[in-house]
Each structure stands twice: as C-alpha cells, then as structure tokens.
Scaffold this active site. Structure first.
Site, PDB file in Angstrom:
ATOM      1  N   ASP A  59       0.892  -1.135  -0.093  1.00 32.71           N
ATOM      2  CA  ASP A  59      -0.022  -0.014   0.120  1.00 32.71           C
ATOM      3  C   ASP A  59       0.768   1.279   0.025  1.00 32.71           C
ATOM      4  OD1 ASP A  59       1.020   0.181   2.512  1.00 32.71           O
ATOM      5  OD2 ASP A  59      -1.080   0.051   3.468  1.00 32.71           O
ATOM      6  N   SER A  60       2.407   1.038   0.018  1.00 39.11           N
ATOM      7  CA  SER A  60       3.076   2.062  -0.047  1.00 39.11           C
ATOM      8  C   SER A  60       2.792   2.748  -1.522  1.00 39.11           C
ATOM      9  CB  SER A  60       4.407   1.609  -0.062  1.00 39.11           C
ATOM     10  OG  SER A  60       4.806   0.418  -0.571  1.00 39.11           O
ATOM     11  N   ASP A  98      -1.203  -6.447  -0.504  1.00 35.80           N
ATOM     12  CA  ASP A  98      -1.252  -5.654   0.812  1.00 35.80           C
ATOM     13  C   ASP A  98      -2.766  -5.043   1.064  1.00 35.80           C
ATOM     14  OD1 ASP A  98      -0.201  -4.755   3.142  1.00 35.80           O
ATOM     15  OD2 ASP A  98       1.059  -3.095   2.176  1.00 35.80           O
ATOM     16  N   LYS A 128      -1.288  -9.395   2.725  1.00 36.63           N
ATOM     17  CA  LYS A 128      -0.739  -9.018   3.829  1.00 36.63           C
ATOM     18  C   LYS A 128      -1.601  -7.982   4.740  1.00 36.63           C
ATOM     19  CE  LYS A 128       3.023  -5.715   3.834  1.00 36.63           C
ATOM     20  NZ  LYS A 128       2.364  -4.790   4.958  1.00 36.63           N
ATOM     21  N   GLU A 130      -1.618  -5.407   8.610  1.00 35.68           N
ATOM     22  CA  GLU A 130      -0.809  -4.744   9.840  1.00 35.68           C
ATOM     23  C   GLU A 130      -1.319  -4.896  10.870  1.00 35.68           C
ATOM     24  OE1 GLU A 130      -0.023  -0.756   8.654  1.00 35.68           O
ATOM     25  OE2 GLU A 130       0.899  -1.279   7.004  1.00 35.68           O
ATOM     26  N   GLU A 197       8.862  -3.866  11.038  1.00 36.04           N
ATOM     27  CA  GLU A 197       9.471  -2.610  10.301  1.00 36.04           C
ATOM     28  C   GLU A 197       9.702  -1.789  11.451  1.00 36.04           C
ATOM     29  OE1 GLU A 197       7.146  -1.016   7.518  1.00 36.04           O
ATOM     30  OE2 GLU A 197       7.897   0.905   7.619  1.00 36.04           O
TER      31      GLU A 197
HETATM   32  O1  KIV Z   1       3.352  -1.139   1.683  1.00 37.12           O
HETATM   33  C1  KIV Z   1       4.610  -1.698   1.789  1.00 37.12           C
HETATM   34  O2  KIV Z   1       5.584  -1.154   0.902  1.00 37.12           O
HETATM   35  C2  KIV Z   1       5.156  -2.279   3.074  1.00 37.12           C
HETATM   36  C3  KIV Z   1       6.502  -2.789   3.107  1.00 37.12           C
HETATM   37  C4  KIV Z   1       7.338  -1.890   3.288  1.00 37.12           C
HETATM   38  C5  KIV Z   1       6.807  -3.994   3.897  1.00 37.12           C
HETATM   39  O3  KIV Z   1       4.139  -2.668   3.894  1.00 37.12           O
END
Ligand code: KIV
Length: 306
Positions: A59-60, A98, A128, A130, A197
């Site tokens: 989600d970055s 994510d 994934k 969080e 992280e």
């Molecule tokens: O969204 C992302 O890029 C992440 C990684 C930094 C693990 O969650």
C-alpha cells in the site's frame, strides 16, 4: 495468472515458482529471502529478472505511485488494478497483495471478501495485513478461508499517527514485549510469515529466536530470515526524504530526468526524430501522392466539403 516460462527471455535461467513451503525451507536452510515491492508491469519485470523471491504490491503505492502523503488513502480498487499489472509481469516470485487501510479492520467478512479480491481478480498468492489486536482475528478468518496471510508489526504505516508518527517501535522492554505478543499471536492463527518494520536490531534478534515462520525485516537489522525494501526507495526513483533504513542501489530519478531533458532539447532543436526513426515510401508512390494533392487542391477545400 501468467504462464510459467522456461527461460526469462533475458538470458536469466528460469526458476521454479516460489511457494510458501519454499520460504519455510529457505528459513530452515538459512537461505536469505529477498522481497521487494512492485506496483506495475515494468517493476514486476524487473523483480522477475532480478530473481527476487517475494513481491509485495504494497500500500506504499499510495505514496510511491499515487502521490499521497501517507499509505492511508489508497483503496481496494486501486490495489487490485496495480496487483493485476504486477501479476502479468511475474512468473517466479510469490505475489503478496497488501490489504489497504479500511479494507479489513471492521469485520472478518470485509477482510475475507477483500483478500478474495486479491486472489480472484489479481492472481495474488497471499495477502498482508498490519498490526496485532483485531488484525489477529482478521488474519485467522482469512487463513480459514484458505488464503495465506503475512503479518506486519512494529511500525505499521496505516496507523502511524496512533504510534506517534513514522518512528522506530519497540525501544522499551514493554513496547518490545507488545510487538512480541502481536507477532506470536499472528503466527498462532496461521500467518505464514511476519514483517518487522523499524524495530531495533537487537530486539528483533532476540524475538526471532521464538518465531517459527519466516520473518522479513525492513529497518529491523540482519537477524530476520529476509529483507524487504520499497522499489522506488532502493532504485532512487523518487527524491526527497527516505527512512534511515533505506539503502539506495541506483539513482533512477536523475537518470530519467536526464533522458527526458535530452529528448525535450532534441525536439526543440529538431535533431529528433532522425531519418532512422521514420518510415520509407517507394518514390513512385510518393510521386503519385504529390500529383493527387496537386490535382485535388486539398488546401482549398472547406472542412464542410468532406
Ligand atoms: O506497503 C509496503 O510497501 C510495505 C512494506 C514496506 C513492508 O508494507
């Protein structure tokens, strides 16, 4: 899902697709796991050719490709579109989608439905999410629905404000213990891997002795079974602030600006395009076309005559 190639077409020998079982074997063998993010077809092709093991459509993307200030605004529709493009560029790495902020917190039903979208619509292999707390229950529900889940603890950017900003976590014994509890809870409900992280290296080193599933670090020191970095950070695709844990392996932003500037100046000075960039026509065809233009006096016609 794309088909498995027998070679990459770039002189790199093809590898077996990476599975969750394979990641477990790599952990046992002490073989480091390489994970990077990707958000589109070109970045997926780079990941494939570079031979990484796991690709995360993070989600970055909200920050790296959509220009937001945080990861919070990105939604499922955008993530599914990006993950689908990444899928089309990958044969080998395990592909993880994510779950974005707001897509899984409210209920197990939301969590399962959105995890299913990543699998069905984008061809991801896993998802994934969080944090610990309620996310442990969501992870359990998704695992029970048959979808592999990767956990993510420590600095969790979706809730960075609640954590006091983008800063290292687990720096007191109590805070480290909370991270340990979250990680162990995620493992106990069946997460196949956990990302740490921005947690002090020594805390992670102690904690990893108690974790059986593969661990992946970002700003978490060398003790994890693997490392992850954001594609745009490691290749220097954007400028500006980067976290302490980022190492730049290239400076593509400057190279891209240089290329675009050279293009602009060549267009302006009329040195591009050159003859080698154009198509040829047989001389007699050209001659006939010129005669046609002259005979029809095209320029004299009004657009309404057509
Ligand atoms: O969204 C992302 O890029 C992440 C990684 C930094 C693990 O969650």
């Amino acid at each position: 899902m794309s088909t498995v190639r027998t070679d990459t077409g770039h002189g790199t020998p093809a590898r077996e697709p990476v599975t969750i079982q394979k990641l477990g074997e790599m952990k046992l063998a002490g073989e480091p796991i390489v994970m990077i993010t990707a958000y589109d077809h070109p970045s997926a092709l780079v990941a494939e050719e570079a031979g990484v093991d796991v690709v995360l459509v993070g989600d970055s993307a909200a920050m790296t490709v959509l220009g937001h200030d945080s990861t919070v605004p990105v939604g499922m529709d955008e993530m599914v579109m990006l993950a689908s493009a990444v899928r089309r560029g990958l044969d080998t790495p395990l592909l993880v989608g994510d779950l974005p902020f707001g897509s899984y917190e409210a209920s197990n039903e939301d969590a399962v439905a959105n995890a299913q979208r990543f699998i069905k619509e984008s061809g991801c292999n896993a998802v994934k999410l969080e944090r610990g707390g309620a996310s442990v229950d969501r992870a359990r529900a998704i695992v029970r629905a048959g979808i592999p889940v990767m956990g993510h603890v420590g600095l969790t950017p979706q809730t960075a404000d609640a954590l006091g900003g983008y800063k290292a976590q687990g720096r007191s014994a109590d805070a480290a213990a909370r991270i340990a509890e979250e990680a162990l809870a995620l493992q106990s409900v069946g997460c196949f891997s956990i990302v740490f992280e921005a947690v002090p290296s020594e805390v992670v080193e102690e904690l990893c002795r108690h974790i059986d599933v593969p661990t992946i670090g970002i700003g978490a020191g060398p003790a994890t079974d693997g490392q992850v970095l954001v594609f745009h950070d490691l290749l220097g695709i954007h400028t500006g602030h980067t976290a302490k844990f980022v190492k730049r392996y290239a400076n593509l932003h400057d190279e891209m600006v240089r290329g675009a500037r050279t293009y602009a100046s060549e267009v302006r000075e009329r040195s591009f395009p050159g003859p080698e960039h154009g198509y040829a026509v047989e001389p007699e065809e050209l001659e006939a076309f010129k005669e046609y233009l002259a005979a029809e006096s095209l320029a004299a016609r009004s657009p309404w005559d057509w």
